[in-house]
Enzyme design. Sequence first.
Site, PDB file in Angstrom:
ATOM      1  N   HIS A 229     111.467 122.962 121.527  1.00 17.79           N
ATOM      2  CA  HIS A 229     112.054 122.579 120.253  1.00 17.79           C
ATOM      3  C   HIS A 229     111.052 121.824 119.372  1.00 17.79           C
ATOM      4  O   HIS A 229     110.955 122.055 118.178  1.00 17.79           O
ATOM      5  CB  HIS A 229     113.271 121.700 120.565  1.00 17.79           C
ATOM      6  CG  HIS A 229     114.043 121.270 119.377  1.00 17.79           C
ATOM      7  ND1 HIS A 229     114.873 122.129 118.694  1.00 17.79           N
ATOM      8  CD2 HIS A 229     114.091 120.081 118.736  1.00 17.79           C
ATOM      9  CE1 HIS A 229     115.422 121.474 117.689  1.00 17.79           C
ATOM     10  NE2 HIS A 229     114.968 120.231 117.683  1.00 17.79           N
TER      11      HIS A 229
ATOM     12  N   HIS B 262     122.000 124.798 114.432  1.00  8.74           N
ATOM     13  CA  HIS B 262     122.596 123.861 115.377  1.00  8.74           C
ATOM     14  C   HIS B 262     123.512 124.658 116.294  1.00  8.74           C
ATOM     15  O   HIS B 262     124.707 124.428 116.360  1.00  8.74           O
ATOM     16  CB  HIS B 262     123.355 122.758 114.625  1.00  8.74           C
ATOM     17  CG  HIS B 262     122.958 121.395 115.062  1.00  8.74           C
ATOM     18  ND1 HIS B 262     123.784 120.317 114.996  1.00  8.74           N
ATOM     19  CD2 HIS B 262     121.798 120.936 115.590  1.00  8.74           C
ATOM     20  CE1 HIS B 262     123.144 119.247 115.462  1.00  8.74           C
ATOM     21  NE2 HIS B 262     121.952 119.597 115.814  1.00  8.74           N
TER      22      HIS B 262
END
Lengths: 89, 89, 551, 222
Positions: C36, C84
């Site tokens: 990430h 998300h």
Amino acid sequence: MYRVELIVINKDGVRDPEGETLKRYVLDPEVPNRISSARVGKFIELLVDASSKEEAERLVAKLAEEKRLYNPIVHKIRVRAERLEDGSS
Amino acid sequence: MYRVELIVINKDGVRDPEGETLKRYVLDPEVPNRISSARVGKFIELLVDASSKEEAERLVAKLAEEKRLYNPIVHKIRVRAERLEDGSS
Amino acid sequence: MMLTLSQREMEVVRRVLNREPNEAEWKLVDALWSEHCSYKSSKVFLRSLPSTGPNVVMSVEDWQDAGAVDVGDGWALVLKVESHNHPSAIDPFNGAATGVGGILRDIISKGARPIALLDMIRVGRLDQKGKWLVKNIISGIGFYGNSVGVPVVGGELSFDETYNDNPLVDVACVGVVKKDSIVPSVVKESGLKLVLVGFTGLDGLGGASFASRKLSGLDEIGAVQIADPFAGKVIIDLTLEVAKDVSAIKDLGGGGLAVAVTEMANGLGAVVNLEKVPLRYRDLLPEEIIISETQERMLFAVKPEKVEAVCSKFQELNYPCAEIGEISTEPTIRFLYKGETVAQLPSDLLLNPPLVVWPAERKERSNSDSRPVELKEAIVRVMTHPDLVSKEWAYSQFDYEVGTSTVVKPGDGDSAVVELPNGRLLALKGDANQDLCSEDSYECGKAIVAETYRNLATVGARGIALVDHLQFGDPRKPEVYHDFIEAVRGISEASKFFSIPVVGGKVSFHNEDKEGNPIKPTPLVVMAGLVEGKLGKGKPQEGSLVLLGLT
Amino acid sequence: MRTAVLKFPGTTCEIDVAKALKKVGAEVEVVQFNKFDPDRYGGVVIPGGFSFGDYIRAGTIAANSEAMKRVKDMADEGKLVLGICNGFQILVESNILKGALLPNLNLRFITRWVRVKVRRRDTQFTKDSKETLFMPIAHMEGRYFLDDEELASRLSLFQYVDESGLPTPEANPNGSILNIAGISNDAGNVVGLMPHPERASFSTISPDGSTDGLEILKVFGK
Ligand SMILES: Nc1ncnc2c1ncn2[C@@H]1O[C@H](COP(=O)(O)OP(=O)(O)O)[C@@H](O)[C@H]1O
């Protein structure tokens, strides 16, 4: 220490669309005829330092009124206090 | 007939911005140090046809779970039933 | 302790340090080297995307921040997209809402005022769970966007069984800032003070250690992040107010303070005194403070004499603000708790994980499920597909009018159009095409760029910049990795063809269903363009229909 | 007129309102709620948004502020007070205007352009305005309620109507009693409404090029 619940709910006679929707679209189809009324409101839980159950309830009712945590034109409230075992007072 | 309360509230450890804001901007300035925690949740009140308090509570807990009236990842629930005097059962 | 580091990576750490790191240090490395934050599996390929151009004001340095392009009269446009997905799968309302909060903070990190949001939503079958997901995702996005007063001006809402367990929730945001007032995310000098605003709580903590200590059996708790758009709004307003007084801004996202501090120092060092971090829960451990992912926090680098001015703004609204440390010359990141060292690692090590390139292999495609269909049935099926019905129920829940600059509103055109402060009209559109991408990811990469551009053209706009978001399954699976590489190649080629710089992007791997099957590859692009000449708007009253191109 | 646009934490429409007020020639200042000096102004506008996150109920926490006591004083002195959307909610929650604004009947946030009919001419805001106004709404809690229908009818200033000017149930977006979109006090100097006049003040963004919101705001230009 007291745990005080303040429940704010529409007065009888004021429509409660959330309760109506819940009953009509969710509960009635699932368990027909079992549930004759559904009302939805707000739940506020406070930990209050007070010397008695009555004092805790009085304080919260007063705050609810003065700080307009409910609108008396449409809502009614219920206040319930319960003493916490390990509380300091 | 039973009056059943279903309270949906964030789990301990899951933050509750509504309660925090209420405490910080309304309660603390009014009654400093009297209120050590404020949590806000949802209150649902149902009138349920059931043969016992336990059955009423079980039914509501099951409905809450299956119909996603709360998200178990975030919320916890409390279910409390009370027998109504003039109830039919 | 739960780490995602591989054995090989752990060996590298030990070798460079010449010692065994402590638990807090492992967590620090784990956060910074996560896919990430570090783009370790994708960086090599992302470099091929064209990130420069005559209009680029600030290109993407190391894929960490939003880029900016010139839109005339001294104004720059800042653009960013993010997803998300995983939080939205377990808590669609808060997951989607915190996604909006996150993208907004990326934009304000540059000192830019957010002026519009787009949301691109992909969910699976519309059964009870599917409906619950869409309903909550849409209301979560509205909850945050509406509360902070940034209009959601467009988006996509698409359904495909590939997303049954793994919905995709992409949000993009654009902001405006005077070109000469853009604030960097990184510092260039030591001696600057580190100032943190917002409380730090349990949110986003890996869970395991905390849960077993305090809240037995509730492992997911840490992973849940609750949206607080009111705090978000305070952060937006005040960050923009203090932007002129700070030297760098970083929002706290994945990896929390660990990542924000290390990336902000950018090769210089930092000393952080963890006991100064304002806490929501008193009993957080020092190593938890380092990696907590609580929302609605910002990190500023501030000249010592300005700290007071910056913090007083926040304190006036009862919002926590504290000086927690400073930038040092020595290239080491040090976290102290009451003077004791909690973690101490070289900046260089943290910022440079070993890059990886996984094996890639093209998957055999089968065209077996094509069958002859009657035209009438085909038309009915197409016209009633949930992808193509009116999305009014969704966008009417968004306050798309706030800002009084939404010229082409949701439902009115193929692109949204908003008015910029200099009076020019900005067109925005996001597109993806999971079906085409699962057939041929390279062609699809090209096609989505072209489609987005066509959508801009319908309102009379020419593209000026794009951001991409690459959503795939587990990169260690050769077919997945192959599709990823090919999609990047396609997007890159089309962007070069149209001369549109790619000023930012994001990669999201590990999108898969419960059985571990990857989602259909879903790269997505969001393009911004400027209307030239006359705005194409409104419903035509008369005229002929003309179809261009071969059918 | 020197006009304050009152900003609470969470207010989102202050810039839009200031922009529209400038268009009608008002002398506008956006003021933070904790720095509000009412003596400096002839009028005050409380814009839309989500003051204090609209936690507990829309407008409740802002209604508890010192700033709202000062707005009350201004209202009592006969100065102009306008509450738009969240501003209306705050005026109601502070008891400066009567009634309550409840969650929309469909329980969702609604953005939509609506038509409202002007029902009273005895307010400074509407004494010479057009008959019907085209403006957008954007709210979650806009269902006006008062337990006294006669009083509600007397206070009613704006009413949701359909294309032909009738207050039909279909024209009512949120379930307000008597299709009420906005009310005024008896004196006519305090007005609250759910539609956003500032969003109907610029022809570029209105669907039909109209700027009906200026009809209400122009009083601040005097
Ligand atoms: N999730 C969403 N959020 C906001 N607007 C949306 C969303 N989904 C669709 N829209 C808007 O609805 C309109 C129609 O959407 P869609 O049917 O997907 O159009 P298209 O096929 O042209 O992309 C567009 O204006 C689009 O921006």
